[in-house]
Motif scaffolding. Structure first.
Motif, PDB file in Angstrom:
ATOM      1  N   LYS A 176      -3.939 -41.392  12.440  1.00  0.00           N
ATOM      2  CA  LYS A 176      -3.971 -39.761  11.667  1.00  0.00           C
ATOM      3  C   LYS A 176      -5.508 -39.517  11.595  1.00  0.00           C
ATOM      4  N   VAL A 193       0.716 -43.077  18.058  1.00  0.00           N
ATOM      5  CA  VAL A 193       0.567 -43.507  19.540  1.00  0.00           C
ATOM      6  C   VAL A 193       1.989 -43.921  20.072  1.00  0.00           C
ATOM      7  N   GLU A 220       5.707 -39.389  22.600  1.00  0.00           N
ATOM      8  CA  GLU A 220       6.926 -39.908  22.822  1.00  0.00           C
ATOM      9  C   GLU A 220       6.828 -40.994  23.662  1.00  0.00           C
ATOM     10  N   SER A 221       7.145 -42.333  23.472  1.00  0.00           N
ATOM     11  CA  SER A 221       7.018 -43.300  24.489  1.00  0.00           C
ATOM     12  C   SER A 221       7.838 -43.309  25.528  1.00  0.00           C
TER      13      SER A 221
HETATM   14  N1  LIG Z   1       9.088 -42.207  18.505  1.00  0.00           N
HETATM   15  C1  LIG Z   1       7.739 -42.482  18.631  1.00  0.00           C
HETATM   16  C2  LIG Z   1       7.159 -43.382  17.442  1.00  0.00           C
HETATM   17  C3  LIG Z   1       5.669 -43.469  17.680  1.00  0.00           C
HETATM   18  C4  LIG Z   1       4.990 -44.518  16.403  1.00  0.00           C
HETATM   19  O1  LIG Z   1       5.562 -44.460  15.425  1.00  0.00           O
HETATM   20  N2  LIG Z   1       4.035 -45.256  16.685  1.00  0.00           N
HETATM   21  C5  LIG Z   1       3.554 -45.897  15.541  1.00  0.00           C
HETATM   22  C6  LIG Z   1       3.150 -47.288  16.520  1.00  0.00           C
HETATM   23  S1  LIG Z   1       4.207 -48.211  17.203  1.00  0.00           S
HETATM   24  C7  LIG Z   1       2.352 -45.372  15.103  1.00  0.00           C
HETATM   25  O2  LIG Z   1       1.716 -44.501  15.679  1.00  0.00           O
HETATM   26  N3  LIG Z   1       2.041 -45.633  13.862  1.00  0.00           N
HETATM   27  C8  LIG Z   1       0.889 -45.026  13.037  1.00  0.00           C
HETATM   28  C9  LIG Z   1       1.285 -44.012  12.054  1.00  0.00           C
HETATM   29  O3  LIG Z   1       2.420 -43.624  11.801  1.00  0.00           O
HETATM   30  O4  LIG Z   1       0.365 -43.787  11.364  1.00  0.00           O
HETATM   31  C10 LIG Z   1       7.512 -43.207  20.163  1.00  0.00           C
HETATM   32  O5  LIG Z   1       8.307 -43.690  20.507  1.00  0.00           O
HETATM   33  O6  LIG Z   1       6.397 -43.052  20.732  1.00  0.00           O
END
Ligand SMILES: N[C@@H](CCC(=O)N[C@@H](CS)C(=O)NCC(=O)O)C(=O)O
Length: 201
Positions: free
Chosen positions: A37, A50, A62-63
């Motif tokens: 963030k 990420v 988006e992974s």
């Molecule tokens: N749907 C997204 C989900 C991305 C996601 O939620 N990443 C998490 C880490 S696994 C993240 O960045 N978390 C930090 C936050 O939400 O502040 C993808 O698959 O890239």
């Protein structure tokens, strides 16, 4: 050079696995999820998550989208199959993993492993495990008599689904009732490219 942002201890591991399978040169910026963030990162991904991929001027988040893009742009058959029908199957399995598996696996993982003991809700974990039974049975039936999701070769569909389902291994979800899926998952995660990603942890 390609640049991938995100710690290996996040969904970025999936994109690192794809990059390692493809053998393309890349720079890894191990942005921690707690930094997702920050203003610098929000400029790349306004969702504040990420992974993020930079490919020259192209920025993707988006992974699964990143992996499908990488496979199409840098892969060749069989990893990125030749036929549009098989591309459709790669999208199908990837979206299926994200919608039918990932939310329930995440709930399971949080309440079994990630949350501190006092925050864990065993009922939520159990309910998530129950909800996963039907899609896992479907996956198991599909894989019975097949080596991989699309047939005899490992493709980006296998990578995407296995990377999501690998959370079941971290959470010690019992997969003994779906032996074909369990064997396939083990074969996928043991691939050298993925082992190189595990070694980054
Ligand atoms: N749907 C997204 C989900 C991305 C996601 O939620 N990443 C998490 C880490 S696994 C993240 O960045 N978390 C930090 C936050 O939400 O502040 C993808 O698959 O890239």
């Amino acid at each position: 050079m390609l640049k991938i942002h995100g710690t290996v201890r996040s969904r970025t591991a999936r994109t690192l696995w794809a990059l390692e399978e493809l053998g393309v040169a890349y720079e890894h910026v191990p942005t921690d999820s707690s930094q997702a963030k920050s203003s610098g990162h929000l400029a790349l991904n306004p969702n504040g998550h990420v992974p993020v991929l930079e490919d020259g001027p192209t920025v993707l988040w988006e992974s699964m989208a990143i992996n499908l893009y990488l496979a199409e742009k840098y892969g060749r058959a069989p990893f990125w199959p030749s036929l549009p029908e098989d591309h459709g199957r790669c999208y199908m399995w990837s979206f299926w993993a994200m919608t039918e598996l990932e939310p329930h696996l995440l709930t399971f993982l949080m309440h079994r492993v990630i949350y501190p003991a006092e925050r864990r809700d065993e009922q939520a974990a159990k309910q998530a495990a129950d909800t996963l039974k039907a899609p896992l049975r479907m996956l198991n039936d599909h894989l019975a008599g097949r080596d991989y999701l699309l047939g005899s070769d490992f493709t980006v569909a296998d990578l995407n689904v296995a990377s999501v389902l690998s959370w079941a291994l971290f959470g010690k979800l019992d997969l003994s009732g779906v032996p074909a899926a369990e064997t396939w998952l083990s074969k996928c995660v043991k691939r050298e490219a993925n082992q190189r990603v595990y070694a980054m942890r």
